[in-house]
Design a protein around this motif. Structure first.
Motif, PDB file in Angstrom:
ATOM      1  N   MET A   1       0.848  -1.200   0.000  1.00  0.00           N
ATOM      2  CA  MET A   1       0.000   0.000   0.000  1.00  0.00           C
ATOM      3  C   MET A   1       0.882   1.248   0.000  1.00  0.00           C
ATOM      4  SD  MET A   1      -2.865   1.085   2.814  1.00  0.00           S
ATOM      5  CE  MET A   1      -1.668   0.890   4.133  1.00  0.00           C
ATOM      6  N   ALA A   2       0.657   2.098  -0.967  1.00  0.00           N
ATOM      7  CA  ALA A   2       1.462   3.324  -1.019  1.00  0.00           C
ATOM      8  C   ALA A   2       0.881   4.356  -0.050  1.00  0.00           C
ATOM      9  CB  ALA A   2       1.458   3.887  -2.430  1.00  0.00           C
ATOM     10  N   VAL A   3       1.724   4.923   0.754  1.00  0.00           N
ATOM     11  CA  VAL A   3       1.267   5.935   1.700  1.00  0.00           C
ATOM     12  C   VAL A   3       1.981   7.230   1.354  1.00  0.00           C
ATOM     13  CG1 VAL A   3       1.244   6.635   4.117  1.00  0.00           C
ATOM     14  CG2 VAL A   3       0.885   4.249   3.524  1.00  0.00           C
ATOM     15  N   ASP A   4       1.198   8.270   1.130  1.00  0.00           N
ATOM     16  CA  ASP A   4       1.807   9.563   0.856  1.00  0.00           C
ATOM     17  C   ASP A   4       2.234  10.179   2.188  1.00  0.00           C
ATOM     18  OD1 ASP A   4       2.574  12.050   0.173  1.00  0.00           O
ATOM     19  OD2 ASP A   4       0.627  12.707  -0.605  1.00  0.00           O
ATOM     20  N   LEU A   5       3.529  10.102   2.458  1.00  0.00           N
ATOM     21  CA  LEU A   5       4.032  10.550   3.751  1.00  0.00           C
ATOM     22  C   LEU A   5       3.834  12.044   3.961  1.00  0.00           C
ATOM     23  CD1 LEU A   5       7.317   8.487   4.057  1.00  0.00           C
ATOM     24  CD2 LEU A   5       5.198   8.175   5.336  1.00  0.00           C
ATOM     25  N   LEU A   6       3.731  12.783   2.861  1.00  0.00           N
ATOM     26  CA  LEU A   6       3.596  14.231   3.002  1.00  0.00           C
ATOM     27  C   LEU A   6       2.138  14.668   3.126  1.00  0.00           C
ATOM     28  CD1 LEU A   6       6.390  15.643   0.699  1.00  0.00           C
ATOM     29  CD2 LEU A   6       6.337  15.501   3.188  1.00  0.00           C
ATOM     30  N   ALA A   7       1.210  13.714   2.972  1.00  0.00           N
ATOM     31  CA  ALA A   7      -0.201  14.069   3.152  1.00  0.00           C
ATOM     32  C   ALA A   7      -0.406  14.458   4.611  1.00  0.00           C
ATOM     33  CB  ALA A   7      -1.089  12.891   2.789  1.00  0.00           C
ATOM     34  N   PHE A   8      -1.238  15.476   4.840  1.00  0.00           N
ATOM     35  CA  PHE A   8      -1.468  15.914   6.224  1.00  0.00           C
ATOM     36  C   PHE A   8      -2.319  14.894   6.958  1.00  0.00           C
ATOM     37  CE2 PHE A   8      -1.362  20.170   3.976  1.00  0.00           C
ATOM     38  CZ  PHE A   8      -0.071  20.465   4.365  1.00  0.00           C
ATOM     39  N   PRO A   9      -1.884  14.439   8.123  1.00  0.00           N
ATOM     40  CA  PRO A   9      -2.758  13.554   8.891  1.00  0.00           C
ATOM     41  C   PRO A   9      -3.809  14.376   9.637  1.00  0.00           C
ATOM     42  CG  PRO A   9      -0.493  13.570   9.774  1.00  0.00           C
ATOM     43  CD  PRO A   9      -0.597  14.674   8.779  1.00  0.00           C
ATOM     44  N   PHE A  10      -5.059  13.969   9.490  1.00  0.00           N
ATOM     45  CA  PHE A  10      -6.139  14.620  10.242  1.00  0.00           C
ATOM     46  C   PHE A  10      -6.787  13.572  11.139  1.00  0.00           C
ATOM     47  CE2 PHE A  10      -5.719  17.860   6.939  1.00  0.00           C
ATOM     48  CZ  PHE A  10      -5.758  19.001   7.722  1.00  0.00           C
ATOM     49  N   ILE A  11      -5.973  12.968  11.985  1.00  0.00           N
ATOM     50  CA  ILE A  11      -6.453  11.882  12.831  1.00  0.00           C
ATOM     51  C   ILE A  11      -6.485  12.301  14.298  1.00  0.00           C
ATOM     52  CG2 ILE A  11      -5.730  10.027  11.278  1.00  0.00           C
ATOM     53  CD1 ILE A  11      -3.635  10.911  14.320  1.00  0.00           C
ATOM     54  N   GLY A  12      -6.130  13.560  14.553  1.00  0.00           N
ATOM     55  CA  GLY A  12      -5.953  13.991  15.931  1.00  0.00           C
ATOM     56  C   GLY A  12      -7.236  14.201  16.712  1.00  0.00           C
ATOM     57  N   GLY A  13      -8.306  14.525  15.985  1.00  0.00           N
ATOM     58  CA  GLY A  13      -9.571  14.785  16.673  1.00  0.00           C
ATOM     59  C   GLY A  13      -9.671  16.189  17.234  1.00  0.00           C
ATOM     60  N   ARG A  14      -8.627  16.964  17.094  1.00  0.00           N
ATOM     61  CA  ARG A  14      -8.629  18.373  17.521  1.00  0.00           C
ATOM     62  C   ARG A  14      -7.720  19.127  16.563  1.00  0.00           C
ATOM     63  NH1 ARG A  14     -10.969  19.867  22.831  1.00  0.00           N
ATOM     64  NH2 ARG A  14      -9.811  21.801  22.548  1.00  0.00           N
ATOM     65  N   PRO A  15      -8.103  20.383  16.228  1.00  0.00           N
ATOM     66  CA  PRO A  15      -7.255  21.157  15.318  1.00  0.00           C
ATOM     67  C   PRO A  15      -5.799  21.212  15.783  1.00  0.00           C
ATOM     68  CG  PRO A  15      -9.321  22.315  15.696  1.00  0.00           C
ATOM     69  CD  PRO A  15      -9.333  21.107  16.600  1.00  0.00           C
ATOM     70  N   VAL A  16      -5.606  21.415  17.086  1.00  0.00           N
ATOM     71  CA  VAL A  16      -4.231  21.573  17.568  1.00  0.00           C
ATOM     72  C   VAL A  16      -3.439  20.277  17.399  1.00  0.00           C
ATOM     73  CG1 VAL A  16      -4.830  21.113  19.999  1.00  0.00           C
ATOM     74  CG2 VAL A  16      -2.754  22.392  19.455  1.00  0.00           C
ATOM     75  N   LEU A  17      -4.067  19.129  17.637  1.00  0.00           N
ATOM     76  CA  LEU A  17      -3.335  17.867  17.494  1.00  0.00           C
ATOM     77  C   LEU A  17      -3.057  17.576  16.014  1.00  0.00           C
ATOM     78  CD1 LEU A  17      -5.083  15.682  20.233  1.00  0.00           C
ATOM     79  CD2 LEU A  17      -2.956  17.003  20.396  1.00  0.00           C
ATOM     80  N   ASN A  18      -3.992  17.955  15.146  1.00  0.00           N
ATOM     81  CA  ASN A  18      -3.732  17.794  13.714  1.00  0.00           C
ATOM     82  C   ASN A  18      -2.582  18.691  13.274  1.00  0.00           C
ATOM     83  OD1 ASN A  18      -5.743  15.892  13.305  1.00  0.00           O
ATOM     84  ND2 ASN A  18      -7.314  17.459  12.942  1.00  0.00           N
ATOM     85  N   PHE A  19      -2.538  19.863  13.870  1.00  0.00           N
ATOM     86  CA  PHE A  19      -1.471  20.801  13.530  1.00  0.00           C
ATOM     87  C   PHE A  19      -0.115  20.233  13.973  1.00  0.00           C
ATOM     88  CE2 PHE A  19       0.753  24.980  14.315  1.00  0.00           C
ATOM     89  CZ  PHE A  19       0.772  25.376  12.996  1.00  0.00           C
ATOM     90  N   LEU A  20      -0.062  19.649  15.177  1.00  0.00           N
ATOM     91  CA  LEU A  20       1.187  19.050  15.660  1.00  0.00           C
ATOM     92  C   LEU A  20       1.643  17.927  14.723  1.00  0.00           C
ATOM     93  CD1 LEU A  20       0.614  18.850  19.539  1.00  0.00           C
ATOM     94  CD2 LEU A  20       1.800  20.612  18.234  1.00  0.00           C
ATOM     95  N   GLY A  21       0.666  17.271  14.090  1.00  0.00           N
ATOM     96  CA  GLY A  21       0.979  16.172  13.185  1.00  0.00           C
ATOM     97  C   GLY A  21       1.599  16.599  11.868  1.00  0.00           C
ATOM     98  N   THR A  22       1.728  17.903  11.648  1.00  0.00           N
ATOM     99  CA  THR A  22       2.390  18.333  10.407  1.00  0.00           C
ATOM    100  C   THR A  22       3.895  18.103  10.488  1.00  0.00           C
ATOM    101  OG1 THR A  22       2.555  20.640  11.142  1.00  0.00           O
ATOM    102  CG2 THR A  22       0.610  20.050   9.835  1.00  0.00           C
ATOM    103  N   LEU A  23       4.388  17.740  11.676  1.00  0.00           N
ATOM    104  CA  LEU A  23       5.762  17.248  11.782  1.00  0.00           C
ATOM    105  C   LEU A  23       5.670  15.816  12.273  1.00  0.00           C
ATOM    106  CD1 LEU A  23       8.825  17.903  11.541  1.00  0.00           C
ATOM    107  CD2 LEU A  23       8.787  18.481  13.958  1.00  0.00           C
ATOM    108  N   GLY A  24       6.107  14.889  11.410  1.00  0.00           N
ATOM    109  CA  GLY A  24       5.983  13.470  11.748  1.00  0.00           C
ATOM    110  C   GLY A  24       7.309  12.890  12.210  1.00  0.00           C
ATOM    111  N   LYS A  25       7.260  11.675  12.698  1.00  0.00           N
ATOM    112  CA  LYS A  25       8.459  10.912  13.076  1.00  0.00           C
ATOM    113  C   LYS A  25       9.476  11.768  13.823  1.00  0.00           C
ATOM    114  CE  LYS A  25       7.944   7.914   9.025  1.00  0.00           C
ATOM    115  NZ  LYS A  25       7.230   6.811   9.691  1.00  0.00           N
ATOM    116  N   ARG A  26       8.990  12.444  14.846  1.00  0.00           N
ATOM    117  CA  ARG A  26       9.812  13.430  15.552  1.00  0.00           C
ATOM    118  C   ARG A  26      11.101  12.871  16.150  1.00  0.00           C
ATOM    119  NH1 ARG A  26       7.491  18.183  17.415  1.00  0.00           N
ATOM    120  NH2 ARG A  26       5.546  18.665  16.371  1.00  0.00           N
ATOM    121  N   THR A  27      11.046  11.619  16.619  1.00  0.00           N
ATOM    122  CA  THR A  27      12.211  11.111  17.362  1.00  0.00           C
ATOM    123  C   THR A  27      13.236  10.418  16.474  1.00  0.00           C
ATOM    124  OG1 THR A  27      10.909   9.138  17.831  1.00  0.00           O
ATOM    125  CG2 THR A  27      10.957  10.842  19.542  1.00  0.00           C
TER     126      THR A  27
END
Ligand SMILES: [Zn+2]
Length: 187
Positions: A1-27
């Motif tokens: 399955m191809a996953v577009d890594l640059l697609a914005f995740p909107f899985i947070g359930g809150r605008p702020v958590l979705n916004f934090l998700g614009t930076l992935g794989k932080r560690t």
């Protein structure tokens, strides 16, 4: 399955958590999804925070957005008990929360009332995100913030599932990967 890594995740359930998700794989290998000002424009529209119009973000807006995001992330980590809150982060979040958001007005044209909405701005979008962050981190929902259990994912979401048993950002991505690993291990 191809996953577009640059697609914005909107899985947070809150605008702020979705916004934090614009930076992935932080560690591990930080994945910056806000690469250009246009990305911020696109995110704002998809998040439904640009109102009826389209914001036109510039380079300074992009820089501000990333700074606000990291300040909100720092405060989120402190709310989760993983770090202590930095005064600098508090200052950035409060600065943006205090920025004006568009208010509708009314005008009379040829004797008829018309609603008038000012053009949305990037600064108003950041204000909305900052206010959502304050609301979330100081309210009861803070207890439901979870981090995806995949070791490298680092996406945050609000676990509103019954019994609070949600483990993954997405069953199709991290959940599916974990299932594959379990299958392989049992073979
Ligand atoms: Zn995940």
């Amino acid at each position: 399955m191809a996953v577009d890594l640059l697609a914005f995740p909107f899985i947070g359930g809150r605008p702020v958590l979705n916004f934090l998700g614009t930076l992935g794989k932080r560690t591990t290998e930080p994945l910056e999804r806000l690469r250009t000002p246009e990305d911020l424009t696109r995110w704002s529209e998809k998040a439904g925070l640009a109102g009826q119009g389209v914001i036109s973000a510039g380079p300074a807006d992009l820089e501000a957005a990333r700074a606000l995001r990291e300040a909100l992330y720092g405060l989120t980590m402190s709310a989760l008990g993983r770090a202590s809150a930095e005064p600098g982060d508090v200052e950035i979040v409060n600065y943006w929360a205090a920025q004006p958001t568009p208010v509708p007005g009314v005008a009379i044209r040829s004797g008829v009332l018309h609603r008038e909405d000012p053009a949305p701005t990037a600064s108003a979008v950041l204000a909305a995100v900052a206010r959502d962050g304050i609301d979330l981190l100081t309210g009861p929902d803070v207890e439901s913030i979870r981090e995806c259990e995949d070791a490298t994912c680092t996406l945050l979401f609000l676990d509103t599932s019954r019994g609070h048993r949600r483990r993954w950002c997405s069953m199709n991505i991290c959940g599916a990967r974990a299932k594959m690993r379990t299958l392989r291990a049992s073979n």
